[in-house]
Design a protein around this motif. Structure first.
Motif, PDB file in Angstrom:
ATOM      1  N   LEU A  78       0.796  -1.219   0.000  1.00  0.00           N
ATOM      2  CA  LEU A  78       0.000   0.000   0.000  1.00  0.00           C
ATOM      3  C   LEU A  78       0.833   1.275   0.000  1.00  0.00           C
ATOM      4  N   LYS A  79       2.111   1.162   0.355  1.00  0.00           N
ATOM      5  CA  LYS A  79       2.987   2.336   0.316  1.00  0.00           C
ATOM      6  C   LYS A  79       3.667   2.490  -1.043  1.00  0.00           C
ATOM      7  N   ASN A  80       3.554   1.468  -1.866  1.00  0.00           N
ATOM      8  CA  ASN A  80       4.146   1.488  -3.203  1.00  0.00           C
ATOM      9  C   ASN A  80       3.175   0.780  -4.153  1.00  0.00           C
ATOM     10  N   LYS A  81       2.078   1.459  -4.454  1.00  0.00           N
ATOM     11  CA  LYS A  81       1.001   0.850  -5.229  1.00  0.00           C
ATOM     12  C   LYS A  81       1.426   0.631  -6.678  1.00  0.00           C
ATOM     13  N   PRO A  82       1.174  -0.578  -7.193  1.00  0.00           N
ATOM     14  CA  PRO A  82       1.579  -0.873  -8.564  1.00  0.00           C
ATOM     15  C   PRO A  82       0.687  -0.161  -9.588  1.00  0.00           C
ATOM     16  N   LYS A  83       1.232   0.039 -10.749  1.00  0.00           N
ATOM     17  CA  LYS A  83       0.514   0.694 -11.845  1.00  0.00           C
ATOM     18  C   LYS A  83      -0.783  -0.046 -12.174  1.00  0.00           C
ATOM     19  N   GLU A  84      -0.748  -1.384 -12.080  1.00  0.00           N
ATOM     20  CA  GLU A  84      -1.943  -2.194 -12.348  1.00  0.00           C
ATOM     21  C   GLU A  84      -3.128  -1.761 -11.485  1.00  0.00           C
ATOM     22  N   LEU A  85      -2.876  -1.521 -10.204  1.00  0.00           N
ATOM     23  CA  LEU A  85      -3.945  -1.111  -9.301  1.00  0.00           C
ATOM     24  C   LEU A  85      -4.496   0.241  -9.711  1.00  0.00           C
ATOM     25  N   LEU A  86      -3.621   1.156 -10.021  1.00  0.00           N
ATOM     26  CA  LEU A  86      -4.044   2.501 -10.409  1.00  0.00           C
ATOM     27  C   LEU A  86      -4.858   2.481 -11.699  1.00  0.00           C
ATOM     28  N   LEU A  98      -6.822  -0.048 -12.582  1.00  0.00           N
ATOM     29  CA  LEU A  98      -8.104  -0.691 -12.283  1.00  0.00           C
ATOM     30  C   LEU A  98      -9.016   0.177 -11.431  1.00  0.00           C
ATOM     31  N   ASN A  99      -8.432   0.906 -10.496  1.00  0.00           N
ATOM     32  CA  ASN A  99      -9.230   1.664  -9.540  1.00  0.00           C
ATOM     33  C   ASN A  99      -8.744   3.105  -9.482  1.00  0.00           C
ATOM     34  N   PRO A 100      -9.555   4.043  -9.928  1.00  0.00           N
ATOM     35  CA  PRO A 100      -9.123   5.444  -9.932  1.00  0.00           C
ATOM     36  C   PRO A 100      -8.877   6.001  -8.535  1.00  0.00           C
ATOM     37  N   TYR A 101      -9.419   5.330  -7.489  1.00  0.00           N
ATOM     38  CA  TYR A 101      -9.176   5.759  -6.111  1.00  0.00           C
ATOM     39  C   TYR A 101      -7.863   5.193  -5.570  1.00  0.00           C
ATOM     40  N   ALA A 102      -7.264   4.258  -6.299  1.00  0.00           N
ATOM     41  CA  ALA A 102      -6.006   3.608  -5.903  1.00  0.00           C
ATOM     42  C   ALA A 102      -6.135   2.917  -4.546  1.00  0.00           C
ATOM     43  N   LYS A 103      -7.312   2.334  -4.288  1.00  0.00           N
ATOM     44  CA  LYS A 103      -7.542   1.642  -3.029  1.00  0.00           C
ATOM     45  C   LYS A 103      -7.793   0.173  -3.301  1.00  0.00           C
ATOM     46  N   VAL A 104      -7.616  -0.646  -2.267  1.00  0.00           N
ATOM     47  CA  VAL A 104      -7.950  -2.054  -2.329  1.00  0.00           C
ATOM     48  C   VAL A 104      -9.126  -2.292  -1.398  1.00  0.00           C
ATOM     49  N   PRO A 105      -9.912  -3.309  -1.663  1.00  0.00           N
ATOM     50  CA  PRO A 105      -9.774  -4.330  -2.684  1.00  0.00           C
ATOM     51  C   PRO A 105     -10.374  -3.911  -4.019  1.00  0.00           C
ATOM     52  N   VAL A 106      -9.980  -4.670  -5.028  1.00  0.00           N
ATOM     53  CA  VAL A 106     -10.537  -4.550  -6.376  1.00  0.00           C
ATOM     54  C   VAL A 106     -10.888  -5.967  -6.826  1.00  0.00           C
ATOM     55  N   LEU A 107     -12.077  -6.135  -7.351  1.00  0.00           N
ATOM     56  CA  LEU A 107     -12.505  -7.426  -7.878  1.00  0.00           C
ATOM     57  C   LEU A 107     -12.547  -7.334  -9.390  1.00  0.00           C
ATOM     58  N   VAL A 108     -11.847  -8.246 -10.048  1.00  0.00           N
ATOM     59  CA  VAL A 108     -11.916  -8.355 -11.505  1.00  0.00           C
ATOM     60  C   VAL A 108     -12.641  -9.653 -11.801  1.00  0.00           C
ATOM     61  N   VAL A 161     -14.745  -4.102 -10.256  1.00  0.00           N
ATOM     62  CA  VAL A 161     -15.569  -3.554  -9.184  1.00  0.00           C
ATOM     63  C   VAL A 161     -14.652  -3.234  -8.010  1.00  0.00           C
ATOM     64  N   TYR A 162     -14.820  -2.034  -7.441  1.00  0.00           N
ATOM     65  CA  TYR A 162     -14.014  -1.662  -6.276  1.00  0.00           C
ATOM     66  C   TYR A 162     -14.897  -1.043  -5.218  1.00  0.00           C
ATOM     67  N   GLU A 163     -14.319  -0.874  -4.039  1.00  0.00           N
ATOM     68  CA  GLU A 163     -14.985  -0.466  -2.799  1.00  0.00           C
ATOM     69  C   GLU A 163     -15.626  -1.713  -2.177  1.00  0.00           C
ATOM     70  N   SER A 164     -15.217  -2.008  -0.961  1.00  0.00           N
ATOM     71  CA  SER A 164     -15.609  -3.250  -0.291  1.00  0.00           C
ATOM     72  C   SER A 164     -17.107  -3.497  -0.267  1.00  0.00           C
ATOM     73  N   ALA A 165     -17.879  -2.501   0.150  1.00  0.00           N
ATOM     74  CA  ALA A 165     -19.327  -2.690   0.249  1.00  0.00           C
ATOM     75  C   ALA A 165     -19.945  -2.967  -1.118  1.00  0.00           C
ATOM     76  N   ILE A 166     -19.433  -2.302  -2.141  1.00  0.00           N
ATOM     77  CA  ILE A 166     -19.962  -2.497  -3.494  1.00  0.00           C
ATOM     78  C   ILE A 166     -19.574  -3.870  -4.028  1.00  0.00           C
ATOM     79  N   ILE A 167     -18.371  -4.320  -3.714  1.00  0.00           N
ATOM     80  CA  ILE A 167     -17.961  -5.685  -4.100  1.00  0.00           C
ATOM     81  C   ILE A 167     -18.894  -6.697  -3.444  1.00  0.00           C
ATOM     82  N   ASN A 168     -19.199  -6.499  -2.165  1.00  0.00           N
ATOM     83  CA  ASN A 168     -20.107  -7.430  -1.476  1.00  0.00           C
ATOM     84  C   ASN A 168     -21.486  -7.435  -2.117  1.00  0.00           C
TER      85      ASN A 168
END
Length: 92
Positions: free
Chosen positions: A6-14, A16-26, A32-39
């Motif tokens: 999380l201190k060195n986020k990979p380009k792949e994450l950025l 997939l998710n414009p917020y640069a947060k985890v988790p991300v479901l592909v 799909v990102y944001e935990s509640a929305i993934i659920n």
């Protein structure tokens, strides 16, 4: 699954998710990102195996906890982790 520093986020994450947060479901072409929305996505996709109670009040209570975590707990945790007045954050 991709593990993320999380201190060195990979380009792949950025990408997939414009917020640069985890988790991300592909899921196929869906991202799909944001935990509640993934659920919610998983609840709807696999409706035969429900994550939520069938009881109206219990579903509402679960949503209250989701809101609490999203609006208060995560904000306070971020303040503790990033040094923004950690004592005040702990009290919150």
């Amino acid at each position: 699954m991709i593990e993320v520093d999380l201190k060195n986020k990979p380009k792949e994450l950025l990408e997939l998710n414009p917020y640069a947060k985890v988790p991300v479901l592909v899921d196929g072409d869906a991202v799909v990102y944001e935990s509640a929305i993934i659920n919610e996505y998983l609840e709807e996709k696999f409706s035969q195996t429900s994550l939520m109670s069938k009881e109206l009040v219990q579903r509402a209570q679960a949503r209250i906890w989701i809101d609490f975590c999203n609006t208060r707990l995560q904000a306070a945790g971020s303040k503790v982790a990033h040094g923004e007045d950690p004592e005040m954050a702990r009290e919150q």
